[in-house]
Design a protein around this motif. Structure first.
Motif: not given
Length: 140
Positions: A136-140
């Motif tokens: 899933r899209a998560v802050k990186y």
């Protein structure tokens, strides 16, 4: 992000066939290192009498539009390799049904793409590896 739009004649695919085809399509991209959640497959069933080919209705047709944002082809060889992978997924499903089909691929600029308001991490980066891991899209 690859998005596939499969416009097709009515009553061509069962729910199980749609699911299996979507998984096979997703596997093409996962084998190239993309997160599975990047891959979108949309089935759009044409209503009877609403789609025409050469001015005639066609009861066994699929037109597929494939949009690519996450990656761009770097060479003619990579294009041909990818097209072969697509054919290896589609042909065994469509040929036994006696279908006709066509597909085309468009590539869009990656800098015009966001997921959940986030700029997707660069290909092969630690951020992308994290997206693959958590799917899933998560802050990186």
């Amino acid at each position: 992000m690859p998005s596939w739009y499969i416009n097709h004649s009515p009553n061509i695919f069962s729910a199980a066939e749609k699911e299996q085809l979507a998984k096979s399509i997703t596997n093409i991209y996962v084998s190239h290192g993309l997160p599975a959640f990047y891959v979108r497959v949309h089935y759009i069933e044409d209503a009877t009498g609403s789609a025409f080919i050469g001015g005639e209705t066609h009861d066994k047709f699929a037109g597929i539009t494939i949009n690519h944002l996450a990656r761009a082809f770097k060479s003619d060889e990579s294009k041909q390799r990818f097209l072969s992978q697509v054919d290896n997924v589609l042909n065994p499903v469509f040929e036994p049904k006696g279908m006709d089909w066509e597909y085309f691929i468009t590539e869009a600029s990656r800098d015009l793409w966001r997921m959940n308001g986030l700029v997707p991490p660069p290909a092969g980066s630690e951020g992308e590896k994290e997206w693959v891991r958590v799917n899933r899209a998560v802050k990186y």
